[in-house]
Design an enzyme around this catalytic site. Structure first.
Site, PDB file in Angstrom:
ATOM      1  N   HIS A 206       0.855  -1.220   0.110  1.00  0.00           N
ATOM      2  CA  HIS A 206      -0.302   0.068   0.000  1.00  0.00           C
ATOM      3  C   HIS A 206       0.785   1.261   0.010  1.00  0.00           C
ATOM      4  CE1 HIS A 206       1.081  -0.276   4.235  1.00  0.00           C
ATOM      5  NE2 HIS A 206       0.742   1.126   4.183  1.00  0.00           N
TER       6      HIS A 206
HETATM    7  C1  UD1 Z   1      -2.046   5.087   6.145  1.00  0.00           C
HETATM    8  C2  UD1 Z   1      -0.746   5.526   6.727  1.00  0.00           C
HETATM    9  C3  UD1 Z   1       0.416   4.281   6.634  1.00  0.00           C
HETATM   10  C4  UD1 Z   1      -0.234   3.006   7.308  1.00  0.00           C
HETATM   11  C5  UD1 Z   1      -1.670   2.964   6.628  1.00  0.00           C
HETATM   12  C6  UD1 Z   1      -2.076   1.481   7.081  1.00  0.00           C
HETATM   13  C7  UD1 Z   1      -0.248   7.926   6.666  1.00  0.00           C
HETATM   14  C8  UD1 Z   1       0.583   8.815   6.213  1.00  0.00           C
HETATM   15  N1  UD1 Z   1      -0.135   6.610   6.300  1.00  0.00           N
HETATM   16  O1  UD1 Z   1      -1.845   4.715   4.996  1.00  0.00           O
HETATM   17  O2  UD1 Z   1       1.608   4.753   7.522  1.00  0.00           O
HETATM   18  O3  UD1 Z   1       0.856   2.099   7.139  1.00  0.00           O
HETATM   19  O4  UD1 Z   1      -2.434   3.689   6.712  1.00  0.00           O
HETATM   20  O5  UD1 Z   1      -3.346   1.030   6.315  1.00  0.00           O
HETATM   21  O6  UD1 Z   1      -1.093   8.195   7.423  1.00  0.00           O
HETATM   22  N2  UD1 Z   1      -9.329   4.433   2.492  1.00  0.00           N
HETATM   23  C9  UD1 Z   1     -10.504   3.838   2.131  1.00  0.00           C
HETATM   24  N3  UD1 Z   1     -10.970   3.394   3.286  1.00  0.00           N
HETATM   25  C10 UD1 Z   1     -10.243   3.352   4.517  1.00  0.00           C
HETATM   26  C11 UD1 Z   1      -9.192   4.056   4.597  1.00  0.00           C
HETATM   27  C12 UD1 Z   1      -8.578   4.661   3.342  1.00  0.00           C
HETATM   28  O7  UD1 Z   1     -11.041   3.757   1.043  1.00  0.00           O
HETATM   29  O8  UD1 Z   1     -10.955   3.017   5.462  1.00  0.00           O
HETATM   30  C13 UD1 Z   1      -8.678   4.984   1.147  1.00  0.00           C
HETATM   31  C14 UD1 Z   1      -8.667   6.430   0.930  1.00  0.00           C
HETATM   32  O9  UD1 Z   1      -9.627   7.008   0.419  1.00  0.00           O
HETATM   33  C15 UD1 Z   1      -7.302   7.043   0.354  1.00  0.00           C
HETATM   34  C16 UD1 Z   1      -6.582   5.802   0.573  1.00  0.00           C
HETATM   35  O10 UD1 Z   1      -6.997   4.551   0.962  1.00  0.00           O
HETATM   36  O11 UD1 Z   1      -7.561   7.024  -1.179  1.00  0.00           O
HETATM   37  C17 UD1 Z   1      -5.311   6.239   1.543  1.00  0.00           C
HETATM   38  O12 UD1 Z   1      -5.702   6.167   2.799  1.00  0.00           O
HETATM   39  P1  UD1 Z   1      -4.819   6.988   3.945  1.00  0.00           P
HETATM   40  O13 UD1 Z   1      -5.307   6.846   5.297  1.00  0.00           O
HETATM   41  O14 UD1 Z   1      -4.805   8.416   3.597  1.00  0.00           O
HETATM   42  O15 UD1 Z   1      -3.285   6.255   3.904  1.00  0.00           O
HETATM   43  P2  UD1 Z   1      -2.884   4.750   3.835  1.00  0.00           P
HETATM   44  O16 UD1 Z   1      -2.392   4.601   2.488  1.00  0.00           O
HETATM   45  O17 UD1 Z   1      -3.942   3.779   4.320  1.00  0.00           O
END
Ligand code: UD1
Length: 374
Positions: A206
């Site tokens: 991811h």
């Molecule tokens: C985040 C953390 C990362 C951690 C990871 C675990 C930061 C900078 N990064 O990354 O360190 O390893 O979480 O999973 O904080 N999304 C969904 N549903 C959700 C959550 C996210 O669809 O429940 C989608 C969001 O819309 C977005 C993407 O996933 O497009 C990224 O989510 P985000 O929380 O920004 O960062 P992660 O890549 O999950």
């Protein structure tokens, strides 16, 4: 004492659960739980609360997705009034996600003491958003709870006072140790039983550096399709990665792209895997504890002990190396690691002891002067 916990993303929940439980058994501590809402899908959040036996959040900030600046700013904006109203004696933040740094910033400015659980880890790669979060959070935290001695050395080099640093061990392993006995029975459940009894490789990806660039992602998926011809491959796809998959056209009969698993199903999958391919931080640690070969698709790691003592190998983005490392593991050639010191299921108890001695010593406010870099 009143302790307020801030958590927002999947790995935070796994780290906070044992700390909350140890504090609850320790006596006279009131706890408030704030979920920032950074992760909001049921399979990224709710199921973790249930399986890890975490109480429902007292407050959900409902921040959701967005750019780093947006997400960080939204957590800060919404959290400020919460901590002003609730007046905690100490705020605990976990890991290295945007919610962690945002909460630490809010509290530092309000002169509310902050404890950082999983402090001191460094990849020395400032292109990683998590590295920025780690650096900032550690500089402004009052109590720094570290998982391994390398983290203490990093903090010391950055000028953090030794009296603020507590080597407590790895809280993620506390959760693993507690729940490992439940893993075998998960193979009878609906999520896993279709693969029961077969050897397999387990994959998670991811990180922006792996999934946001189309060429890198295409090369990785091609390599995984090849690997799945030699061993069943199970790849629970993170929502961030899911956005990048359409159009890549990688299909192979034994490459299973599935929804993210619950904590217990994923624990069972790690425990019984032939090998794991990942770019996660926590999974490098969990596989080291479980003694499972881990091939990490990153050029560096903030958890070097998993490479020097554990079962982790950094493969970077070299897909030929990945193919040959997998072939090596399948041929039985891999390093048997050791479990690092203090990864023993007792880290949360050490955190509680550290907090009570800090509290008992009357260190109620954060230092008024900056510790400063040499
Ligand atoms: C985040 C953390 C990362 C951690 C990871 C675990 C930061 C900078 N990064 O990354 O360190 O390893 O979480 O999973 O904080 N999304 C969904 N549903 C959700 C959550 C996210 O669809 O429940 C989608 C969001 O819309 C977005 C993407 O996933 O497009 C990224 O989510 P985000 O929380 O920004 O960062 P992660 O890549 O999950």
């Amino acid at each position: 004492m009143h302790i307020l916990h801030v958590m927002g993303a999947r790995p935070n929940f796994i780290k906070a659960a044992p700390v909350m439980s140890a504090l609850a058994s320790s006596g006279d501590v009131r706890q408030t739980l704030v979920h920032t809402g950074q992760h909001y899908d049921a399979n990224m959040s709710d199921v973790f609360f249930r399986q890890l036996n975490i109480a429902d959040p007292d407050i959900n900030l409902g921040v959701g997705s967005g750019s780093h600046a947006y997400q960080t700013a939204e957590v800060m904006r919404h959290l400020e009034s919460v901590v002003q109203e609730r007046e905690p004696d100490l705020v605990l933040v976990y890991g290295d996600v945007n919610s962690t740094m945002a909460a630490a910033l809010v509290c530092a400015k309000l002169l509310i003491p902050v404890g950082h659980v999983e402090a001191g880890l460094r990849s020395f790669d400032r292109t990683m958003p998590e590295e920025i979060n780690r650096l900032i959070t550690d500089q402004i935290s009052d109590l720094l709870f570290t998982p391994s001695a390398d983290a203490d050395a990093n903090l010391s080099r950055e000028g953090v006072a030794a009296e603020q640093t507590y080597l407590v061990g790895n809280v993620m392993i506390d959760t693993l140790v507690r729940l490992l006995p439940e893993a075998p029975s998960r193979w009878k459940g609906p999520a896993l039983r279709r693969w029961a009894g077969r050897p397999y490789a387990l994959v998670t990806l991811h990180r922006p550096s792996n999934v946001d660039d189309e060429t890198t992602m295409r090369e990785t998926m091609d390599a995984l399709a090849d690997i799945s011809r030699d061993i069943l491959t199970i790849f629970p796809v993170h929502p961030r990665t899911r956005l990048r998959l359409p159009g890549l056209g990688t299909e192979a009969p034994d490459l299973n792209l599935v929804e993210p698993f619950s904590y217990l199903d994923f624990l069972a999958l790690q425990r019984d895997a032939t090998l794991v391919i990942t770019d996660s931080g926590g999974i490098q640690e969990e596989t080291t504890f479980l003694g499972i070969p881990c091939l990490t698709l990153r050029e560096n790691t903030e958890r070097p002990i998993t490479v020097t003592s554990g079962t982790n190998t950094l493969v970077g983005h070299d897909m030929d190396q990945l193919r040959s490392e997998v072939a090596g593991v399948l041929a039985g050639n891999y390093r048997k690691g050791q479990v690092p010191p203090l990864w023993d299921g007792q880290a949360a108890d050490r955190i509680v002891n550290a907090i009570s001695s800090w509290w008992g010593a009357g260190r109620l406010a954060r230092p008024t002067t900056s510790i400063g870099l040499p």
